[in-house]
Design an enzyme around this catalytic site. Structure first.
Site, PDB file in Angstrom:
ATOM      1  N   ASP A   1       0.860  -1.187   0.000  1.00 56.93           N
ATOM      2  CA  ASP A   1       0.000   0.000   0.000  1.00 56.93           C
ATOM      3  C   ASP A   1       0.898   1.240   0.000  1.00 56.93           C
ATOM      4  OD1 ASP A   1      -1.872   1.949   0.436  1.00 56.93           O
ATOM      5  OD2 ASP A   1      -2.866   0.914   2.097  1.00 56.93           O
TER       6      ASP A   1
ATOM      7  N   ASP B   1      -3.340   2.474  -5.579  1.00 53.00           N
ATOM      8  CA  ASP B   1      -2.154   2.448  -4.726  1.00 53.00           C
ATOM      9  C   ASP B   1      -2.102   1.240  -3.805  1.00 53.00           C
ATOM     10  OD1 ASP B   1      -4.375   3.342  -3.307  1.00 53.00           O
ATOM     11  OD2 ASP B   1      -3.155   4.468  -1.893  1.00 53.00           O
ATOM     12  N   GLU B   2      -2.904   0.210  -4.111  1.00 52.10           N
ATOM     13  CA  GLU B   2      -2.927  -0.961  -3.228  1.00 52.10           C
ATOM     14  C   GLU B   2      -3.003  -2.241  -4.030  1.00 52.10           C
ATOM     15  OE1 GLU B   2      -5.937  -1.274  -0.231  1.00 52.10           O
ATOM     16  OE2 GLU B   2      -5.967   0.905   0.057  1.00 52.10           O
TER      17      GLU B   2
END
Ligand SMILES: [Mg+2]
Length: 402
Positions: free
Chosen positions: A26, A120-121
């Site tokens: 993350d 973003d993960e």
């Protein structure tokens, strides 16, 4: 059935010592970090990405702004009151998309099994990457180093035996951290039920009313009571989370891919191989019909198998040439299913989907080429019969309307 089944499920998950092979990576304060990287004058300052006006909201904020109480999703006016020194910058989604692509590339260089859940993960299954990269901790550290070196961004990595534990671990070690959870019960026990991934405010409030504050309280509560108080599915779901979450595999399809699919939960869990083959054929027919109606063809067939224990698995087969043909879809789906090997476990849900879709003239041509579904089904049927005997399927059950 419920009591014995529930106990067996819990024992299986808690006692089986599985390696912490699922990673959750993350990026920290993603948009804000991209902006700070692009403009050095913003580094070390409370930064908010978002429109500062009365109707604006905080899309992302740096840790310096977080220290003042600013949170993502908060109205900009409130954020300004909390942190008058904050600098606002407008969002530049193109820049974030580009970094996001780079992030996925870094992860995929370690393992092909990457499930992107957001820009973003991502979850990564690193069970096949140890020979090259060492222990889970070494892998996590190598990923963080590559992200820092190539993208100039900080990412936190949590690892555990399930996606749920990995996600809880990355949350716990943020920012700029790494946490490998080897003992899920010990890690989860003290956590407040309201902090569990997937538990909303209303559920948390209800649990608190019942005197259940931590995961350890949740574990001590009989699943039957949870189901009675919170409903069948939420009750069972929470009981599973307390034991480390469902043992599901990653959905590693392309982040941008659209898919056409059909799935079915069965009233009674399926035990017979014949019945499963028949259902796969029926689902494949539904997918082929939908693809034909939508004028699309595809390259990747994925089969989803949820077992009676709720563990969910997916298996895929990809071909070079896009297809919309029922027989091809069925054959690929069956191969994918057979590669899973369910043993003696019963099947609660089956799904068949097609991704890697192409639209337009090529798909049009392919769907025109498609021979009538009944002829294809007859061929598929003959094949199932060759394997499983004459009585394996009847046309009536195959052609039963949905
Ligand atoms: Mg993030």
């Amino acid at each position: 059935m419920a009591g014995g089944h529930e106990r067996a499920f819990g024992r299986e998950v808690v006692e089986r010592s599985r390696a912490a092979d699922i990673l959750h990576a993350d990026l920290d304060a993603f948009y804000a970090s991209v902006e700070q990287e692009a403009d050095p004058s913003l580094r070390g300052r409370p930064l908010i990405v978002g429109w500062p006006g009365p109707r604006g909201v905080v899309l992302s904020c740096s840790y310096e702004a977080r220290a003042a109480g600013v949170r993502n999703g908060m109205p900009s006016m409130r954020a300004k009151r909390l942190c008058p020194a904050a600098v606002f910058v407008p969002a530049r989604f193109d820049a974030y998309q580009e970094k996001s692509r780079g992030f996925r590339e870094v992860l995929r260089s370690f393992t092909p099994l990457v499930e992107t859940t957001w820009m973003d993960e991502a979850f990564c299954d690193v069970s096949g990457a140890h020979t090259l990269y060492g222990s889970t901790l070494e892998l996590a550290t190598a990923i963080r180093r590559r992200v820092a070196g190539e993208l100039k961004l900080i990412c936190s990595v949590g690892a555990g035996s399930t996606k749920f534990v990995a996600k809880m671990a990355s949350r716990a070690c943020k920012p700029n951290g790494v946490l490998v959870v080897g003992d899920s019960p010990a890690f989860l026990s003290p956590i407040d039920v309201g902090d569990l991934w997937g538990v909303g405010d209303a559920t948390a409030a209800r649990l608190h009313e019942l005197g259940i504050r931590t995961v350890s309280d949740l574990l001590a509560t009989p699943a039957t009571l949870l189901r009675r108080e919170l409903g069948q599915s939420l009750g069972s779901h929470l009981a599973a989370l307390a034991r480390g979450g469902h043992d599901e595999e990653l959905a590693t399809g392309d982040y941008d891919a659209k898919s056409v699919g059909a799935e079915e939960t069965f009233e009674t869990d399926l035990a017979s191989e014949d019945r499963i083959q028949a259902e796969i054929l029926r689902l494949a027919d539904r997918v082929a019909s939908r693809m034909s109606a939508g004028g699309v063809a595809g390259r990747c067939v994925t089969v989803k198998i949820r077992l009676a224990s709720f563990a969910t698995h997916t298996r895929s087969r990809t071909v070079r040439e896009p297809t919309g043909d029922l027989w091809t879809i069925y054959r690929l789906a069956r191969e994918a299913y057979e590669s899973f090997g369910r043993g003696r476990q019963r099947v609660r849900l089956l799904g068949v989907s097609m991704s890697g879709l192409v639209h337009g003239p090529l798909a049009q041509q392919l769907s025109l080429d498609r021979t009538p579904p009944h002829a294809e089904a007859a061929k598929a049927l003959a094949s199932v019969r060759r394997r499983f005997g004459q009585d394996a399927l009847t046309p009536a059950r195959l052609l039963r309307p949905d």
